[in-house]
Write a protein that holds these residues in place. Structure first.
Motif, PDB file in Angstrom:
ATOM      1  N   THR A  38     -28.800  64.452  93.154  1.00  8.14           N
ATOM      2  CA  THR A  38     -27.745  63.866  92.313  1.00  8.14           C
ATOM      3  C   THR A  38     -26.662  63.130  93.090  1.00  8.14           C
ATOM      4  OG1 THR A  38     -26.346  65.861  92.358  1.00  8.14           O
ATOM      5  CG2 THR A  38     -28.041  65.728  90.632  1.00  8.14           C
ATOM      6  N   GLY A  39     -26.700  63.153  94.423  1.00  7.42           N
ATOM      7  CA  GLY A  39     -25.654  62.472  95.163  1.00  7.42           C
ATOM      8  C   GLY A  39     -24.333  63.214  95.083  1.00  7.42           C
ATOM      9  N   LEU A  40     -23.246  62.489  95.351  1.00  7.16           N
ATOM     10  CA  LEU A  40     -21.898  63.044  95.350  1.00  7.16           C
ATOM     11  C   LEU A  40     -21.444  63.404  93.944  1.00  7.16           C
ATOM     12  CD1 LEU A  40     -20.263  60.432  97.758  1.00  7.16           C
ATOM     13  CD2 LEU A  40     -21.127  62.693  98.381  1.00  7.16           C
ATOM     14  N   ALA A  41     -20.338  64.137  93.867  1.00  5.26           N
ATOM     15  CA  ALA A  41     -19.782  64.508  92.562  1.00  5.26           C
ATOM     16  C   ALA A  41     -19.461  63.275  91.729  1.00  5.26           C
ATOM     17  CB  ALA A  41     -18.532  65.362  92.762  1.00  5.26           C
ATOM     18  N   SER A  42     -19.063  62.206  92.390  1.00  2.00           N
ATOM     19  CA  SER A  42     -18.678  60.973  91.690  1.00  2.00           C
ATOM     20  C   SER A  42     -19.880  60.189  91.171  1.00  2.00           C
ATOM     21  CB  SER A  42     -17.875  60.074  92.632  1.00  2.00           C
ATOM     22  OG  SER A  42     -18.643  59.723  93.774  1.00  2.00           O
ATOM     23  N   SER A  43     -21.099  60.658  91.459  1.00  3.13           N
ATOM     24  CA  SER A  43     -22.305  59.921  91.072  1.00  3.13           C
ATOM     25  C   SER A  43     -22.725  60.144  89.623  1.00  3.13           C
ATOM     26  CB  SER A  43     -23.477  60.303  91.988  1.00  3.13           C
ATOM     27  OG  SER A  43     -23.215  59.948  93.323  1.00  3.13           O
ATOM     28  N   VAL A  44     -22.049  61.023  88.917  1.00  2.00           N
ATOM     29  CA  VAL A  44     -22.458  61.355  87.553  1.00  2.00           C
ATOM     30  C   VAL A  44     -22.594  60.113  86.683  1.00  2.00           C
ATOM     31  CG1 VAL A  44     -21.801  62.524  85.420  1.00  2.00           C
ATOM     32  CG2 VAL A  44     -21.523  63.694  87.605  1.00  2.00           C
ATOM     33  N   GLU A  45     -21.539  59.300  86.644  1.00  2.00           N
ATOM     34  CA  GLU A  45     -21.551  58.123  85.770  1.00  2.00           C
ATOM     35  C   GLU A  45     -22.574  57.085  86.236  1.00  2.00           C
ATOM     36  OE1 GLU A  45     -20.155  57.876  82.816  1.00  2.00           O
ATOM     37  OE2 GLU A  45     -19.518  59.942  83.152  1.00  2.00           O
ATOM     38  N   GLN A  46     -22.761  56.964  87.557  1.00  2.00           N
ATOM     39  CA  GLN A  46     -23.756  56.016  88.063  1.00  2.00           C
ATOM     40  C   GLN A  46     -25.163  56.437  87.652  1.00  2.00           C
ATOM     41  OE1 GLN A  46     -23.573  54.389  92.081  1.00  2.00           O
ATOM     42  NE2 GLN A  46     -21.512  55.212  92.329  1.00  2.00           N
ATOM     43  N   HIS A  57     -26.212  65.696  98.128  1.00  2.00           N
ATOM     44  CA  HIS A  57     -27.404  65.690  97.273  1.00  2.00           C
ATOM     45  C   HIS A  57     -27.253  66.578  96.035  1.00  2.00           C
ATOM     46  CE1 HIS A  57     -29.281  63.539 100.542  1.00  2.00           C
ATOM     47  NE2 HIS A  57     -28.914  64.510 101.357  1.00  2.00           N
ATOM     48  N   THR A  58     -26.234  67.447  96.061  1.00  2.00           N
ATOM     49  CA  THR A  58     -26.027  68.361  94.928  1.00  2.00           C
ATOM     50  C   THR A  58     -24.628  68.252  94.336  1.00  2.00           C
ATOM     51  OG1 THR A  58     -25.320  70.156  96.399  1.00  2.00           O
ATOM     52  CG2 THR A  58     -27.666  70.028  95.870  1.00  2.00           C
ATOM     53  N   GLY A  59     -23.863  67.257  94.771  1.00  2.00           N
ATOM     54  CA  GLY A  59     -22.476  67.153  94.329  1.00  2.00           C
ATOM     55  C   GLY A  59     -22.296  67.049  92.826  1.00  2.00           C
ATOM     56  N   ALA A  60     -23.221  66.384  92.157  1.00  2.00           N
ATOM     57  CA  ALA A  60     -23.121  66.183  90.706  1.00  2.00           C
ATOM     58  C   ALA A  60     -24.046  67.102  89.924  1.00  2.00           C
ATOM     59  CB  ALA A  60     -23.417  64.720  90.364  1.00  2.00           C
ATOM     60  N   MET A  61     -24.705  68.031  90.603  1.00  5.25           N
ATOM     61  CA  MET A  61     -25.734  68.836  89.958  1.00  5.25           C
ATOM     62  C   MET A  61     -25.181  69.703  88.835  1.00  5.25           C
ATOM     63  SD  MET A  61     -29.053  69.145  90.256  1.00  5.25           S
ATOM     64  CE  MET A  61     -29.512  68.755  91.967  1.00  5.25           C
TER      65      MET A  61
END
Length: 292
Positions: free
Chosen positions: A74-82, A109-113
């Protein structure tokens, strides 16, 4: 705080799981992430029903099926919207994601999980050796242990062992235990097909070394050298057609695919590149052992 409000808070804490209790504590994602980790990248179809939905550098993959979808990383926490936007751009619904997977328990890799788990209601499955680090948000990581969680803690719904399979809507994904980078680093092997042929796909968690300490100094991970040696040997023996990785630079995404390129699975058929990358990591490992 009133007694009644305090009682409510205590009840909520008692009812929550271990991951949620840690989440009540502070989460501080490292602030020095390279800009390409969050830079948008146009989503595209890699092969068959496999899609790239990550950023320029942090690779996230969507494996679609008629009964729901699997999201890997999921990438970074900020990746949710992307990720949400990328999934929609491809014509799919975020709410149809049924399973969440990760190649390693690191914040990039788990920031937005945890957020995506809440948004989708998906089950989160992970290598059993990374479960503790996932549930405390990275605090107990052998290389990056810290006072605060580096990502929002998340409980694991299914603990995976080496060669366990994840089945959904006709897709069958095999998890391969490849420890070293983290105690539960793992790769995923599965088959996709288009109208022309089938492709065996490896999403490889490349065993790069993240600690500057000597292996012998890592008292919380005494088997690290043995794990790295096992992983390097095991990965060398894998058969596949297409290989991808946790980071885009590791499999030369920017070279193999430019935003707007036509569908071209052949661009990712690169055994020579995979073997060269593994050889470089083997050399790095051997050099570190020589200094022990």
């Amino acid at each position: 705080m009133s007694k009644s409000l305090l009682s409510i808070c205590l009840i909520l804490i008692c009812l929550s799981g271990p991951g949620e209790r840690v989440w009540a504590q502070q989460v501080q994602e490292p602030a020095n992430a390279p800009p390409e980790w969050s830079r948008p990248y146009k989503p595209f179809c890699i092969a068959g029903n496999l899609y790239y939905v990550g950023t320029c550098e942090l690779a996230c993959y969507l494996l679609t099926t008629p009964q729901g979808h699997i999201l890997i990383n999921t990438g970074l926490a900020s990746s949710v919207e992307q990720i949400k936007a990328n999934v929609a751009t491809l014509g799919f619904k975020l709410s149809d994601i049924s399973i969440l997977l990760t190649t390693q328990a690191h914040y990039d890799h788990t920031g937005a999980m945890a957020a995506l788990k809440e948004m989708t209601g998906a089950r989160f499955m992970a290598d059993e050796k990374d479960a503790g680090v996932l549930e405390d948000g990275g605090r107990s990581d052998y290389a990056f242990s810290r006072q605060y969680s580096s990502f929002r803690p998340i409980g694991v719904d299914r603990l995976l062992k080496n060669k366990d399979t994840i089945n959904l809507g006709g897709a069958s994904v095999t998890m391969l235990h490849h420890p070293g980078h983290t105690k539960g680093s793992c790769s995923f092997l599965f088959t996709v097909k288009d109208e022309h042929r089938s492709y065996t796909v490896l999403i490889a968690n490349m065993p790069s070394i993240v600690t500057e300490k000597k292996f012998s100094e890592l008292k919380t991970y005494p088997e690290i050298a043995k794990d790295y040696a096992y992983t390097l040997d095991a990965m060398k023996a894998i058969s596949f057609d297409i290989w991808l990785a946790s980071h885009a630079c590791q499999f030369d995404l920017q070279v193999k695919h430019k935003p707007g390129d036509n569908y071209n699975p052949a661009a990712f058929i690169d055994r020579k590149g995979y073997d060269a990358a593994l050889k470089a990591l083997r050399n790095e490992f051997d050099e570190k052992l020589e200094k022990e």
